[in-house]
Design a protein around this motif. Structure first.
Motif, PDB file in Angstrom:
ATOM      1  N   UNK B 214     -30.245 -68.721 -67.642  1.00  0.00           N
ATOM      2  CA  UNK B 214     -31.380 -67.674 -67.358  1.00  0.00           C
ATOM      3  C   UNK B 214     -30.680 -66.367 -67.081  1.00  0.00           C
ATOM      4  N   UNK B 216     -28.454 -65.079 -68.982  1.00  0.00           N
ATOM      5  CA  UNK B 216     -27.991 -64.437 -70.226  1.00  0.00           C
ATOM      6  C   UNK B 216     -29.126 -63.859 -70.906  1.00  0.00           C
ATOM      7  N   UNK B 217     -28.442 -62.939 -71.934  1.00  0.00           N
ATOM      8  CA  UNK B 217     -29.601 -62.242 -72.854  1.00  0.00           C
ATOM      9  C   UNK B 217     -30.214 -63.031 -73.831  1.00  0.00           C
ATOM     10  N   UNK B 231     -32.160 -67.009 -79.690  1.00  0.00           N
ATOM     11  CA  UNK B 231     -32.951 -65.974 -79.638  1.00  0.00           C
ATOM     12  C   UNK B 231     -32.702 -65.436 -78.187  1.00  0.00           C
ATOM     13  N   UNK B 233     -34.062 -64.963 -74.346  1.00  0.00           N
ATOM     14  CA  UNK B 233     -34.843 -65.611 -73.225  1.00  0.00           C
ATOM     15  C   UNK B 233     -36.295 -64.897 -73.201  1.00  0.00           C
ATOM     16  N   UNK B 234     -37.535 -65.917 -73.229  1.00  0.00           N
ATOM     17  CA  UNK B 234     -38.491 -65.512 -73.217  1.00  0.00           C
ATOM     18  C   UNK B 234     -38.735 -64.152 -71.971  1.00  0.00           C
ATOM     19  N   UNK B 236     -39.967 -61.991 -68.798  1.00  0.00           N
ATOM     20  CA  UNK B 236     -40.620 -62.356 -67.624  1.00  0.00           C
ATOM     21  C   UNK B 236     -41.910 -62.015 -67.731  1.00  0.00           C
TER      22      UNK B 236
END
Lengths: 168, 251
Positions: B214, B216-217, B231, B233-234, B236
């Motif tokens: 979590x 990581x980019x 890709x 991370x969605x 926030x």
């Protein structure tokens, strides 16, 4: 929220606003701040069911406030709640339904569904990590709540991995 | 949060393949991976066990040879280098944390951490300052004079991380860096990784732990030796709702 309020009232009589404050203090930012209107509605229902009783207390130069206390029937309901096992985690959730049903209709690809869901979970996890950092270390209930949420998420992610392996 | 590319990518692979020969049978572990990591990026690599994650980072770090394909480190082709040239490149550009810490047993923790910096030409003063900073962040200051063998597994793991970062390497490669850690030590490691990342450290990390990923980019997911997802991370959602609702979703 019925039983949370009942539990707080079993500890000591309180009025609506005090209950709101107590919930916020115990759970911190790890739990949604309860809406005061919702608390009054719930107290009204509890009173109607005979689990709490409200007593008007006069206040100088302010409207009366209603202080609630837990009745014997309320205490019984609380005991019943505490003694009963709690539901296990949901597994047949909405995502599971999408995963099973969407590919049948040809509107989605399972690999894409899983990938999107994973990114979403990781986004939530990132929020939780941040939330844990912002939350007072000494607020144990809040920290434990966050840690529980993290462990559930980890299990959800492990399960996504299993689903993906199944596609091979 | 992806850093705008400046100069060559920190790391790049082109159609990277690894096939192990076990008992005469070819077993493909990595099957044509194209991965480009820009400077300053933090990439988490996830996937089930046996999906080729560890093999991939081992190849990136020169610990395992590729079967075919290309590996580029900071604009230089690395996979065609001789073993000794690879070793030099590695010392200059790459920091490692793996599941086995490989600390030098007859040196103190402090010396273990300072060694890579000294080997790459840092001044003793600079190496010492860096070591003090890293051990401090990992809650290991009072272990500096111990022999690694007297430390717990979790402590050794953190010393290995400090050592990997001593050099301020171009790329930090990590394979399950929190694998042996309890919750509190994981938190220290996460804090340090977040911190060095904000300072510009490029990180490529294999992990199955969502808490770590979590940070990581970008998340790269491997399945059966291939990338099946790559890709960001969605984003926030907290700003809209308030943190509490995040917990309630799973509470």
């Amino acid at each position: 929220m019925r039983l949370q309020l009942l539990a707080l009232l079993a500890k000591e009589p309180a009025h609506g606003y005090e209950l709101k404050q107590a919930l916020e203090q115990i759970f911190g930012s790890a739990y949604p701040s309860p809406n005061i209107g919702q608390i009054y509605v719930t107290l009204g229902r509890l009173e109607k069911d005979g689990l709490v009783r409200g007593v008007d207390v006069e206040q100088s130069n302010r409207p009366n406030k209603k202080v609630y206390y837990c009745t014997a029937a309320g205490r019984e309901a609380l005991d019943e709640w505490v003694d009963a096992p709690s539901e296990g985690p949901r597994v047949r959730d909405e995502f599971f339904m999408k995963l099973v049903l969407a590919p049948m209709t040809g509107i989605a690809d399972r690999m894409a569904l899983i990938n999107r869901q994973r990114r979403h979970y990781l986004g939530i996890m990132r929020d939780l990590v941040e939330l844990a950092e912002q939350t007072d270390r000494d607020n144990r209930p809040a920290q434990l709540l966050i840690e529980g949420a993290m462990l559930h998420l980890q299990a959800d992610l492990d399960w996504l991995e299993r689903c993906q392996e199944d596609l091979l | 949060m992806t850093t705008a590319p400046s100069g060559p990518p920190a790391l790049q692979t082109v159609n990277l393949v690894k096939i192990y020969q076990t008992g005469g049978l070819p077993v493909p572990a990595v099957r044509g991976v194209d991965l480009r990591v820009e400077r300053g990026e933090f990439v988490a690599i996830m996937g089930p066990s046996g999906s080729g994650k560890s093999t991939l980072v081992h190849m990136l770090g020169g610990l395992d040879t590729r079967t075919s394909g290309e590996i580029w480190i900071d604009g230089r082709r690395a996979d065609t280098l001789s073993e000794s040239a690879w070793a030099i490149l590695r010392r200059q550009k790459i920091g490692f944390v793996f599941q086995f810490f490989n600390l030098v047993g007859n040196m103190t923790v402090a010396d273990n951490v300072e060694l890579p910096a000294l080997l790459s030409g840092a001044s003793p003063k600079h190496a010492r300052e860096r070591r003090e900073y890293l051990l401090g962040e990992l809650n290991l200051t009072d272990k500096a004079d111990e022999a690694p063998g007297r430390l717990s597994g979790g402590e050794q793991q953190r010393v290995a991380l400090a050592r990997a970062l001593a050099n301020q390497p171009q790329v930090l490669l990590a394979d399950e860096p929190t694998g042996n850690l309890d919750s509190r030590n994981t938190r220290d490691v996460l804090r340090l990784l977040g911190q060095v990342h904000r300072q510009g450290q490029t990180i490529v990390m294999v992990t199955h732990e969502a808490r770590v990923a979590g940070l990581a980019d970008r998340v790269v997911t491997l399945l059966d030796g291939q990338i099946v997802d790559d890709g960001a991370v969605a984003p926030a959602r907290r700003r809209k709702q308030g943190p509490g609702d995040v917990v309630e979703l799973h509470g």
